[in-house]
Every structure is written in structure tokens, then in C-alpha cells.
Design an enzyme around this catalytic site. Structure first.
Site, PDB file in Angstrom:
ATOM      1  N   THR A  19       0.837  -1.205   0.000  1.00  0.00           N
ATOM      2  CA  THR A  19       0.000   0.000   0.000  1.00  0.00           C
ATOM      3  C   THR A  19       0.868   1.250   0.000  1.00  0.00           C
ATOM      4  OG1 THR A  19      -1.707  -1.199   1.235  1.00  0.00           O
ATOM      5  CG2 THR A  19      -1.876   1.201   1.174  1.00  0.00           C
ATOM      6  N   LYS A  40      -8.051  -1.466  -4.928  1.00  0.00           N
ATOM      7  CA  LYS A  40      -7.776  -2.614  -4.059  1.00  0.00           C
ATOM      8  C   LYS A  40      -8.959  -3.564  -4.233  1.00  0.00           C
ATOM      9  CE  LYS A  40      -5.639  -4.636  -0.406  1.00  0.00           C
ATOM     10  NZ  LYS A  40      -4.215  -4.913  -0.193  1.00  0.00           N
ATOM     11  N   ASP A  53      -6.179   0.273   3.983  1.00  0.00           N
ATOM     12  CA  ASP A  53      -5.527   0.282   2.669  1.00  0.00           C
ATOM     13  C   ASP A  53      -6.372   1.040   1.651  1.00  0.00           C
ATOM     14  OD1 ASP A  53      -3.711  -1.329   3.906  1.00  0.00           O
ATOM     15  OD2 ASP A  53      -4.026  -3.091   2.640  1.00  0.00           O
ATOM     16  N   GLU A 114      -3.658  -2.773  -6.393  1.00  0.00           N
ATOM     17  CA  GLU A 114      -2.882  -3.431  -5.344  1.00  0.00           C
ATOM     18  C   GLU A 114      -3.493  -4.785  -5.018  1.00  0.00           C
ATOM     19  OE1 GLU A 114      -1.987  -3.258  -0.608  1.00  0.00           O
ATOM     20  OE2 GLU A 114      -2.611  -1.389  -1.552  1.00  0.00           O
ATOM     21  N   GLY A 115      -2.687  -5.821  -5.117  1.00  0.00           N
ATOM     22  CA  GLY A 115      -3.160  -7.165  -4.815  1.00  0.00           C
ATOM     23  C   GLY A 115      -3.334  -7.384  -3.324  1.00  0.00           C
ATOM     24  N   GLY A 117      -2.108  -9.664  -0.245  1.00  0.00           N
ATOM     25  CA  GLY A 117      -1.047 -10.598   0.122  1.00  0.00           C
ATOM     26  C   GLY A 117      -0.025 -10.775  -0.985  1.00  0.00           C
ATOM     27  N   ARG A 175      12.284  -0.951   2.714  1.00  0.00           N
ATOM     28  CA  ARG A 175      12.993  -1.378   3.923  1.00  0.00           C
ATOM     29  C   ARG A 175      12.010  -1.551   5.078  1.00  0.00           C
ATOM     30  NH1 ARG A 175      19.076   0.429   5.321  1.00  0.00           N
ATOM     31  NH2 ARG A 175      19.439  -1.189   6.871  1.00  0.00           N
TER      32      ARG A 175
END
EC number: 6.3.3.3
Length: 226
Positions: A19, A40, A53, A114-115, A117, A175
Site C-alpha cells: 500500500t 484494491k 488500505d 494493489e493485490g 497478500g 525497507r
């Protein structure tokens, strides 16, 4: 307006920053003068009556669209989507998602999906995220959650994307472990092996504004041969 294009954002795992990266990508494309919207298709995990999200993607979009087009399936428990859907007595239908995506493409230059998982997450008893990406006809952008083990996860995901004959158009190093040892060496190892362009490295900081992060992404490199 006209028919827009876009990308599908997947990740090396759940909780690796898809996200965050999707919102940064939306701001980066918006900065080039494009109309952008985030999607989403399946959100699992309701907090205080909202799906975080989905809220973030809507906020990072620069046009207003119907919420059911941004998020056709909103599932309450933060568990695997097909299990959450089954518990709710519904089946996730890829055609419903495809139609919602078409509506967004009519309104925006760029639609970033956005997928849920990782890349092989099941969406119903017989289809997974791979089938969804194929149905939408999108190239994939991979978010690599930078922590120990990420090289294997990233290469496995890239292998799965290419095995499905889906273009892998770029990757982002996000990161997520501030203590990660040999961080730069891991990024280099992935650059040498992923065979798609590195779009940027996002620092560990949960408070970063997506608009600020967007300046760290080089969207001009998307789809370039690395």
C-alpha cells in the site's frame, strides 16, 4: 480521458508495504500530470468500520470515483481472502473486479491495482491472484520487503510472474527491517538477479508521507530492460 493504462502491485509477502508503494506510485504519476486512481479489488481487515488500505489509496488518487469501483470486495477479518469471503458467504468473482477496473480505466490515465497478500494468494476455490492479473491484462510491479529471506521470496515471486507469462515491469526495495544486515548487498543481489528495473529504495520509516516517498521512485524506468 479515454482508456487508461496501469499496473498491478504485488509483494514478496503480506505486510511488506504494498500500500505504501502503491500510494507513492500514484503520487509519482500524478506529478507528471496524469489522472490517477488506486484500486484494491479485495481488502481483508476492517478497523473501526474502515479498510485502511482502501482509505489510503483513495486519498492518494487525484480523481473521485465510486468506492465500490476502488474496492469491490471488503472483507472484515484480516485473514486469507478466500477464507474471509467463504465465512461471509460470498465468492470473489473476477468478472466483478474486471468490470470495476474497466470503470476506473474510463476515468483515469493510470490505474494502479494493489493485490491482496502475495502473488499466489487464492481468491476463490479455483482462481488466484495470477488469474486476476491475467484477467486485467496488467504488468506487475514487485514490492520486495527488505528483510532476511527476501532474496528467495523475491526470486520465487518473479519466477511465478514469468511462468504465468505476465510482464514484470519493475521492483521496489522497501525497507521493513531497520536492523537488516548487509542491506546494500541484498539490494545488489536482487538487482543482478531480478532482470527488471529497480524503481527505487524506500527507507524504513512508517511516518513518511507517500507524496514525499514518490520522489524516491523513478517511474520512467518502468518496463525498461534492466
Amino acid at each position: 480521458m479515454g482508456m487508461g493504462k496501469g499496473y498491478f502491485v504485488t509483494g514478496t509477502d503480506t505486510g511488506v508495504g504494498k500500500t505504501r508503494v502503491t500510494c507513492a506510485l500514484l503520487h509519482a504519476f500524478a506529478a507528471t500530470g496524469k489522472t490517477v486512481v488506486g484500486m484494491k479489488p479485495v481488502a481483508a481487515g476492517c478497523e473501526n468500520g474502515m479498510w485502511p488500505d482502501v482509505e489510503l489509496l483513495a486519498a492518494a488518487s487525484n480523481i473521485s470515483v465510486q468506492r465500490e469501483h476502488i474496492n469491490p470486495y471488503a472483507l472484515v477479518p484480516p485473514i486469507a481472502p478466500h477464507i474471509a469471503a467463504d465465512r461471509a458467504g460470498i465468492e470473489i468473482d473476477l468478472e466483478v473486479i474486471r468490470q470495476a477496473h474497466l470503470e476506473l480505466k474510463k476515468k483515469a490515465d493510470i490505474v494502479i491495482v494493489e493485490g491482496a497478500g502475495g502473488f499466489l494468494v487464492p481468491l476463490n476455490d479455483h482462481e488466484d491472484s495470477v488469474a486476476l492479473v491475467q484477467a486485467l491484462g496488467l504488468a506487475v510491479l514487485l514490492v520486495v520487503g527488505m528483510r532476511l529471506g527476501c532474496i528467495n521470496h523475491a526470486l520465487l515471486t518473479a519466477h511465478a510472474v514469468r511462468a504465468a507469462q505476465i510482464p514484470l515491469a519493475g521492483w521496489v526495495a522497501n525497507r521493513i527491517d531497520p536492523e537488516m544486515a548487509v542491506f546494500k548487498e541484498n539490494v545488489l543481489a536482487l538487482e543482478q538477479r531480478l532482470d527488471c528495473p529497480l524503481l527505487g529504495i524506500l527507507p524504513y520509516d512508517q511516518n513518511h508521507d507517500a507524496r514525499d516517498l514518490s520522489s524516491l521512485l523513478d517511474i520512467a524506468r518502468i518496463g525498461m530492460s534492466s
